[in-house]
Design a protein around this motif. Structure first.
Motif, PDB file in Angstrom:
ATOM      1  N   MET A  97      30.400  50.159  35.574  1.00 34.04           N
ATOM      2  CA  MET A  97      31.081  49.025  34.954  1.00 34.04           C
ATOM      3  C   MET A  97      32.081  48.406  35.933  1.00 34.04           C
ATOM      4  SD  MET A  97      31.855  50.621  31.179  1.00 34.04           S
ATOM      5  CE  MET A  97      32.771  49.150  30.699  1.00 34.04           C
ATOM      6  N   ASP A  98      32.255  47.087  35.845  1.00 36.57           N
ATOM      7  CA  ASP A  98      33.154  46.398  36.748  1.00 36.57           C
ATOM      8  C   ASP A  98      34.599  46.825  36.572  1.00 36.57           C
ATOM      9  OD1 ASP A  98      31.125  45.103  37.926  1.00 36.57           O
ATOM     10  OD2 ASP A  98      31.558  43.111  37.128  1.00 36.57           O
ATOM     11  N   GLY A  99      34.964  47.306  35.371  1.00 37.76           N
ATOM     12  CA  GLY A  99      36.338  47.695  35.132  1.00 37.76           C
ATOM     13  C   GLY A  99      36.712  49.032  35.745  1.00 37.76           C
ATOM     14  N   GLY A 156      35.401  45.689  40.552  1.00 37.01           N
ATOM     15  CA  GLY A 156      34.755  44.384  40.454  1.00 37.01           C
ATOM     16  C   GLY A 156      33.551  44.343  41.378  1.00 37.01           C
ATOM     17  N   SER A 157      32.605  43.466  41.081  1.00 39.92           N
ATOM     18  CA  SER A 157      31.406  43.384  41.916  1.00 39.92           C
ATOM     19  C   SER A 157      30.998  41.952  42.228  1.00 39.92           C
ATOM     20  CB  SER A 157      30.230  44.097  41.221  1.00 39.92           C
ATOM     21  OG  SER A 157      29.961  43.491  39.959  1.00 39.92           O
ATOM     22  N   THR A 158      31.688  40.984  41.644  1.00 40.72           N
ATOM     23  CA  THR A 158      31.366  39.586  41.884  1.00 40.72           C
ATOM     24  C   THR A 158      32.622  38.827  42.276  1.00 40.72           C
ATOM     25  OG1 THR A 158      31.684  39.016  39.547  1.00 40.72           O
ATOM     26  CG2 THR A 158      29.455  39.613  40.244  1.00 40.72           C
ATOM     27  N   GLY A 159      32.424  37.646  42.827  1.00 39.05           N
ATOM     28  CA  GLY A 159      33.549  36.827  43.232  1.00 39.05           C
ATOM     29  C   GLY A 159      33.929  37.072  44.676  1.00 39.05           C
ATOM     30  N   PRO A 160      34.903  36.317  45.193  1.00 37.21           N
ATOM     31  CA  PRO A 160      35.345  36.481  46.572  1.00 37.21           C
ATOM     32  C   PRO A 160      35.851  37.895  46.843  1.00 37.21           C
ATOM     33  CG  PRO A 160      36.239  34.466  45.620  1.00 37.21           C
ATOM     34  CD  PRO A 160      35.627  35.237  44.491  1.00 37.21           C
ATOM     35  N   LEU A 161      35.601  38.369  48.053  1.00 39.09           N
ATOM     36  CA  LEU A 161      36.021  39.718  48.430  1.00 39.09           C
ATOM     37  C   LEU A 161      37.488  39.712  48.843  1.00 39.09           C
ATOM     38  CD1 LEU A 161      34.721  42.576  48.772  1.00 39.09           C
ATOM     39  CD2 LEU A 161      34.511  42.036  51.212  1.00 39.09           C
ATOM     40  N   VAL A 162      38.251  40.643  48.269  1.00 37.32           N
ATOM     41  CA  VAL A 162      39.663  40.819  48.610  1.00 37.32           C
ATOM     42  C   VAL A 162      39.829  42.211  49.204  1.00 37.32           C
ATOM     43  CG1 VAL A 162      42.039  40.834  47.786  1.00 37.32           C
ATOM     44  CG2 VAL A 162      40.367  39.305  46.719  1.00 37.32           C
ATOM     45  N   LEU A 163      40.371  42.269  50.392  1.00 33.80           N
ATOM     46  CA  LEU A 163      40.596  43.526  51.102  1.00 33.80           C
ATOM     47  C   LEU A 163      42.075  43.867  51.049  1.00 33.80           C
ATOM     48  CD1 LEU A 163      39.824  45.817  53.129  1.00 33.80           C
ATOM     49  CD2 LEU A 163      40.157  44.112  54.955  1.00 33.80           C
ATOM     50  N   LEU A 164      42.409  45.041  50.502  1.00 32.20           N
ATOM     51  CA  LEU A 164      43.785  45.503  50.377  1.00 32.20           C
ATOM     52  C   LEU A 164      44.031  46.624  51.381  1.00 32.20           C
ATOM     53  CD1 LEU A 164      43.902  45.723  46.459  1.00 32.20           C
ATOM     54  CD2 LEU A 164      44.484  43.762  47.895  1.00 32.20           C
ATOM     55  N   ILE A 165      45.038  46.470  52.243  1.00 30.19           N
ATOM     56  CA  ILE A 165      45.273  47.421  53.336  1.00 30.19           C
ATOM     57  C   ILE A 165      46.642  48.067  53.152  1.00 30.19           C
ATOM     58  CG2 ILE A 165      45.209  47.767  55.817  1.00 30.19           C
ATOM     59  CD1 ILE A 165      43.876  45.067  56.130  1.00 30.19           C
ATOM     60  N   HIS A 166      46.655  49.382  52.972  1.00 35.48           N
ATOM     61  CA  HIS A 166      47.897  50.111  52.668  1.00 35.48           C
ATOM     62  C   HIS A 166      48.711  50.414  53.922  1.00 35.48           C
ATOM     63  CE1 HIS A 166      46.714  54.039  54.327  1.00 35.48           C
ATOM     64  NE2 HIS A 166      45.500  53.786  53.883  1.00 35.48           N
ATOM     65  N   HIS A 210      44.009  44.136  38.180  1.00 38.97           N
ATOM     66  CA  HIS A 210      44.311  42.767  37.766  1.00 38.97           C
ATOM     67  C   HIS A 210      43.423  41.756  38.492  1.00 38.97           C
ATOM     68  CE1 HIS A 210      47.032  40.023  35.659  1.00 38.97           C
ATOM     69  NE2 HIS A 210      46.985  39.235  36.729  1.00 38.97           N
ATOM     70  N   LEU A 211      43.276  41.899  39.788  1.00 36.88           N
ATOM     71  CA  LEU A 211      42.471  40.941  40.553  1.00 36.88           C
ATOM     72  C   LEU A 211      41.004  40.990  40.141  1.00 36.88           C
ATOM     73  CD1 LEU A 211      44.031  41.400  44.113  1.00 36.88           C
ATOM     74  CD2 LEU A 211      44.336  39.444  42.575  1.00 36.88           C
ATOM     75  N   SER A 212      40.494  42.192  39.874  1.00 37.09           N
ATOM     76  CA  SER A 212      39.088  42.294  39.468  1.00 37.09           C
ATOM     77  C   SER A 212      38.861  41.642  38.107  1.00 37.09           C
ATOM     78  CB  SER A 212      38.636  43.761  39.456  1.00 37.09           C
ATOM     79  OG  SER A 212      39.343  44.510  38.475  1.00 37.09           O
ATOM     80  N   ARG A 213      39.855  41.728  37.227  1.00 32.29           N
ATOM     81  CA  ARG A 213      39.740  41.078  35.918  1.00 32.29           C
ATOM     82  C   ARG A 213      39.763  39.553  36.037  1.00 32.29           C
ATOM     83  NH1 ARG A 213      43.391  45.152  34.090  1.00 32.29           N
ATOM     84  NH2 ARG A 213      45.111  43.634  34.143  1.00 32.29           N
ATOM     85  N   HIS A 214      40.288  39.056  37.140  1.00 33.95           N
ATOM     86  CA  HIS A 214      40.396  37.611  37.329  1.00 33.95           C
ATOM     87  C   HIS A 214      39.352  37.074  38.310  1.00 33.95           C
ATOM     88  CE1 HIS A 214      44.215  38.208  35.252  1.00 33.95           C
ATOM     89  NE2 HIS A 214      44.231  36.908  35.037  1.00 33.95           N
ATOM     90  N   ILE A 248      50.254  37.262  44.377  1.00 35.50           N
ATOM     91  CA  ILE A 248      48.977  37.333  45.112  1.00 35.50           C
ATOM     92  C   ILE A 248      47.940  36.461  44.433  1.00 35.50           C
ATOM     93  CG2 ILE A 248      47.065  38.848  45.771  1.00 35.50           C
ATOM     94  CD1 ILE A 248      49.151  41.128  46.012  1.00 35.50           C
ATOM     95  N   LEU A 249      47.822  36.607  43.118  1.00 35.04           N
ATOM     96  CA  LEU A 249      46.783  35.887  42.383  1.00 35.04           C
ATOM     97  C   LEU A 249      46.996  34.369  42.452  1.00 35.04           C
ATOM     98  CD1 LEU A 249      44.281  36.194  40.591  1.00 35.04           C
ATOM     99  CD2 LEU A 249      45.815  36.263  38.616  1.00 35.04           C
ATOM    100  N   SER A 250      48.235  33.919  42.323  1.00 33.93           N
ATOM    101  CA  SER A 250      48.477  32.475  42.371  1.00 33.93           C
ATOM    102  C   SER A 250      48.103  31.901  43.727  1.00 33.93           C
ATOM    103  CB  SER A 250      49.950  32.174  42.051  1.00 33.93           C
ATOM    104  OG  SER A 250      50.810  32.661  43.070  1.00 33.93           O
ATOM    105  N   PHE A 251      48.312  32.675  44.773  1.00 27.26           N
ATOM    106  CA  PHE A 251      47.957  32.213  46.119  1.00 27.26           C
ATOM    107  C   PHE A 251      46.443  32.194  46.302  1.00 27.26           C
ATOM    108  CE2 PHE A 251      47.614  33.003  50.806  1.00 27.26           C
ATOM    109  CZ  PHE A 251      48.167  31.798  51.227  1.00 27.26           C
TER     110      PHE A 251
END
Length: 319
Positions: free
Chosen positions: A1-3, A23-33, A48-52, A307-310
């Motif tokens: 499941m995407d969630g 998530g599996s669809t939409g633009p790819l976002v890479l988070l680097i710790h 949050h980003l995957s839900r959006h 992040i999301l607004s940007f």
């Protein structure tokens, strides 16, 4: 499941890298710790980003967590780390990605934008701005802060490993992730891990179980890999000579906490607010929020919304 958060090990640049995916669809976002963290530092943003409508990936960097940790410090250069990231992007068959970095992850993201700007659609970096390359090597700069400065103590192979080993890993995590100091500089003759206080209670933004997750991974992997990023700073300074004076033109939002030890020290606040930072990163927006260093966890909702607004300001039809 995407969630759900899915976990993979991806072969990239000669190592196996552990990657969390949501998530599996939409633009790819890479988070680097950053240090001392893991993919898990982004748990709030991933959900949050995957839900959006974003496809989100968060690796454990080389030397961290369940990703391979070469023993040679020379295997932790800026080229190795960015090479790992490019291989990861290629694995997900993306031509361009949105990138979000924090702490050392922000450094990696700046390098990525210097070396391969064609692969980065836009950037959100947290805590660490893009500094101009110094005319002198980092170790000479850090000597000015004295022997107790944490980066100086991390340079000697085995020193920090030995001092950290005097504490259980959960205590180490509490000392670093919950720090509220104005500087990371121990008195003469004192190790930085001894200087940092252990909080008697936890703040509301993190639980004992979440800290235990971090501790369990570092218990297995140790801290040598993370320390090696610091041990390569002089070598990276040499490698980055061809980019001396170069600017970063990637569209960028920079987020920093007003109580961040790095923001309050070493002239960083003035650098960020004076316009010098924007001169180096012309397409820059700066957001200063109430918070400390680990703001993607401490101020999860605020940071996620920033992040999301940007990201939402860009077309979603990129690949």
């Amino acid at each position: 499941m995407d969630g759900e958060v899915k976990h993979h090990r991806v072969r990239t640049n000669g190592i196996w890298m552990h990657v969390a995916e949501q998530g599996s669809t939409g633009p790819l976002v890479l988070l680097i710790h950053g240090f001392p963290e893991l993919w898990f530092s982004w748990r709030h943003q991933m959900a949050h980003l995957s839900r959006h409508g974003y496809h989100v990936i968060a690796p454990d960097l080389r030397g961290y967590g369940e990703t391979d940790a070469p023993t040679d410090p020379l295997s932790y250069s800026c080229f190795h780390i960015v090479g790992d990231i490019i291989g990861l992007i290629d694995h997900f068959e993306a031509q361009q990605v949105f990138v979000v970095g924090h702490d050392w992850g922000a450094c990696v993201a700046w390098w990525l934008c210097q070396f391969r700007p064609d692969r980065v659609r836009a950037l959100v970096n947290l805590a660490v701005p893009f500094f101009p390359r110094s005319p002198i090597k980092p170790s000479d700069v850090f000597k000015m802060f004295g022997e107790g400065f944490y980066i100086n103590q991390f340079q000697e192979y085995g020193r920090a490993e030995k001092s950290f080993a005097r504490y259980d890993v959960l205590t180490v995590m509490k000392k670093f992730l919950l720090l509220e100091l104005k500087e990371l500089n121990a008195p003469p003759g004192v190790e930085i891990i001894d200087f940092l206080e252990t909080p008697l209670s936890l703040p509301p933004w993190i639980t004992e179980e979440e800290l235990q997750y971090f501790a369990s991974k570092f218990h297995n992997s140790g801290f040598t890999g993370p320390f090696n990023y610091y041990r390569m700073m002089d070598m990276n300074w040499e490698f980055l000579a061809p980019w001396h004076g170069a600017k970063v033109f990637t569209p960028t939002k920079f987020i920093v906490g007003n109580k961040d030890v790095g923001f309050q020290s070493y002239g960083t606040e003035e650098f960020i607010t004076s316009g010098a930072f924007k001169d180096l990163v012309p397409n820059l927006e700066v957001v200063i929020i109430d918070g400390h260093h680990f703001i993607q966890q401490e101020r999860a909702d605020k940071v996620t919304n920033e992040i999301l607004s940007f990201l939402d300001s860009f077309p979603k039809d990129i690949v």
